[in-house]
Scaffold this active site. Structure first.
Site, mmCIF file in Angstrom:
data_model
loop_
_atom_site.group_PDB
_atom_site.id
_atom_site.type_symbol
_atom_site.label_atom_id
_atom_site.label_comp_id
_atom_site.label_asym_id
_atom_site.label_seq_id
_atom_site.Cartn_x
_atom_site.Cartn_y
_atom_site.Cartn_z
ATOM 1 N N SER A 131 -3.714 0.370 -2.634
ATOM 2 C CA SER A 131 -2.314 0.002 -2.504
ATOM 3 C C SER A 131 -2.096 -1.307 -3.262
ATOM 4 O O SER A 131 -2.569 -1.455 -4.387
ATOM 5 C CB SER A 131 -1.945 -0.120 -1.017
ATOM 6 O OG SER A 131 -0.598 -0.473 -0.856
ATOM 7 N N TYR A 145 8.284 0.406 -7.281
ATOM 8 C CA TYR A 145 6.822 0.248 -7.228
ATOM 9 C C TYR A 145 6.385 -0.176 -5.826
ATOM 10 O O TYR A 145 5.466 0.401 -5.244
ATOM 11 C CB TYR A 145 6.366 -0.788 -8.256
ATOM 12 C CG TYR A 145 4.895 -1.122 -8.127
ATOM 13 C CD1 TYR A 145 3.919 -0.214 -8.540
ATOM 14 C CD2 TYR A 145 4.482 -2.339 -7.580
ATOM 15 C CE1 TYR A 145 2.565 -0.512 -8.418
ATOM 16 C CE2 TYR A 145 3.140 -2.637 -7.458
ATOM 17 C CZ TYR A 145 2.188 -1.720 -7.877
ATOM 18 O OH TYR A 145 0.846 -2.015 -7.742
ATOM 19 N N LYS A 149 3.901 1.769 -2.868
ATOM 20 C CA LYS A 149 2.702 1.185 -2.276
ATOM 21 C C LYS A 149 2.846 1.018 -0.761
ATOM 22 O O LYS A 149 1.877 1.189 -0.008
ATOM 23 C CB LYS A 149 2.383 -0.158 -2.938
ATOM 24 C CG LYS A 149 1.950 -0.026 -4.389
ATOM 25 C CD LYS A 149 0.750 0.908 -4.537
ATOM 26 C CE LYS A 149 0.206 0.962 -5.950
ATOM 27 N NZ LYS A 149 -0.961 1.861 -6.079
#
Length: 269
Positions: A131, A145, A149
């Site tokens: 992650s 983004y 994660k």
């Protein structure tokens, strides 16, 4: 019995370094990436490589089936494949947002689903999900983004709660800044995502300047050792951080959100 690891995204950076480090620790290493021309040096060093696209189930099945056929088992799966595409939420096309989720989250899900039956049958296994500190912290332009994660981290936690009774663990590594191509690629994508005369141009310039001034960052080789620790700890932790600074940023963002926001605002000025 020789230990076996599958690593996605091994063409460069921490994925490549991890493949080499695990091999040095006497693992049989299987992995792949989309850019097969960048896998030659790894193949020459005895790593089992092939073309791999985590958005393509046939590609995934080919890698997993080859591993099981040749080794009979798999001890560790490292979901490393992923990329960053920055840009203003208002201006990033939803198709690009979906593509980032497809690689960073659903790609991990696809290959894990192929590996889990084998791990469950053998009664052990470790799934390591790469992650980012961006799962907990944030900045302008990184919305999609960071969302991928954060989703990957939650997905890993739920998976861990489901598979622990089979002797399998799912854990998360949260790297911070790295000495790699990541920032360059993320900002190149962000520039492409800016509309003509974008009102977010100033935010882009400030954030790019901020990232360029931050000289700290883990090397790929350092992170490869963290990958190994997460994969082999007898009593694995839920989260792995490379540095006290990375862990500290996440802690502040989660427990003192106003403080984090104030610091971010000051930095952006």
């Amino acid at each position: 019995m020789t230990k076996v690891v599958i690593i996605t995204g091994i063409s460069s950076g921490m994925g490549k370094a991890a493949a080499l480090y695990f091999q040095q620790q006497s693992f049989e290493v299987y992995g792949g990436a989309r850019r097969v021309e960048r896998l030659t040096s790894l193949s020459e060093q005895g790593i089992h490589t092939q073309q791999l696209d985590v958005t393509d189930e046939l590609s995934i099945r080919g890698l997993v089936d080859r591993t099981i056929s040749e080794q009979g088992h798999v001890d560790v799966l490292i979901n490393n494949a992923g990329y960053g595409e920055f840009g203003p939420i208002e201006e990033v096309p939803v198709e690009k947002a979906k593509q980032q989720f497809d690689v960073n989250l659903f790609g991990a899900d696809r290959i894990t689903k192929y590996v889990l039956p084998f791990m469950r049958h053998q009664g052990f296994g470790r799934i390591v999900n790469i992650s980012s500190v961006g799962a907990d912290i944030y900045s302008p332009l990184g919305g999609w983004y960071y969302a991928t994660k954060a989703s990957l981290s939650m997905w890993s936690d739920v998976l861990d709660s489901e598979v622990r009774r089979f002797g399998i663990r799912s854990v998360v590594i949260q790297p911070g800044l790295t000495k790699s191509e990541w920032s360059k690629i993320a900002f190149a994508n962000a520039r492409k995502n800016l509309a003509t005369d974008s009102p977010y141009e100033a935010s882009f310039d400030k954030l790019e300047q901020l990232f360029s001034k931050i000289s700290t960052g883990a090397t790929s080789e350092t992170l490869a050792k963290l990958f190994y620790k997460a994969a082999t700890d007898v009593k694995p932790k839920r989260r792995y951080f490379n540095s006290v600074m990375d862990h500290g940023m996440v802690t502040v963002a989660r427990t003192l959100p106003r403080t984090y926001k104030a610091v971010l605002t000051r930095l952006m000025k």
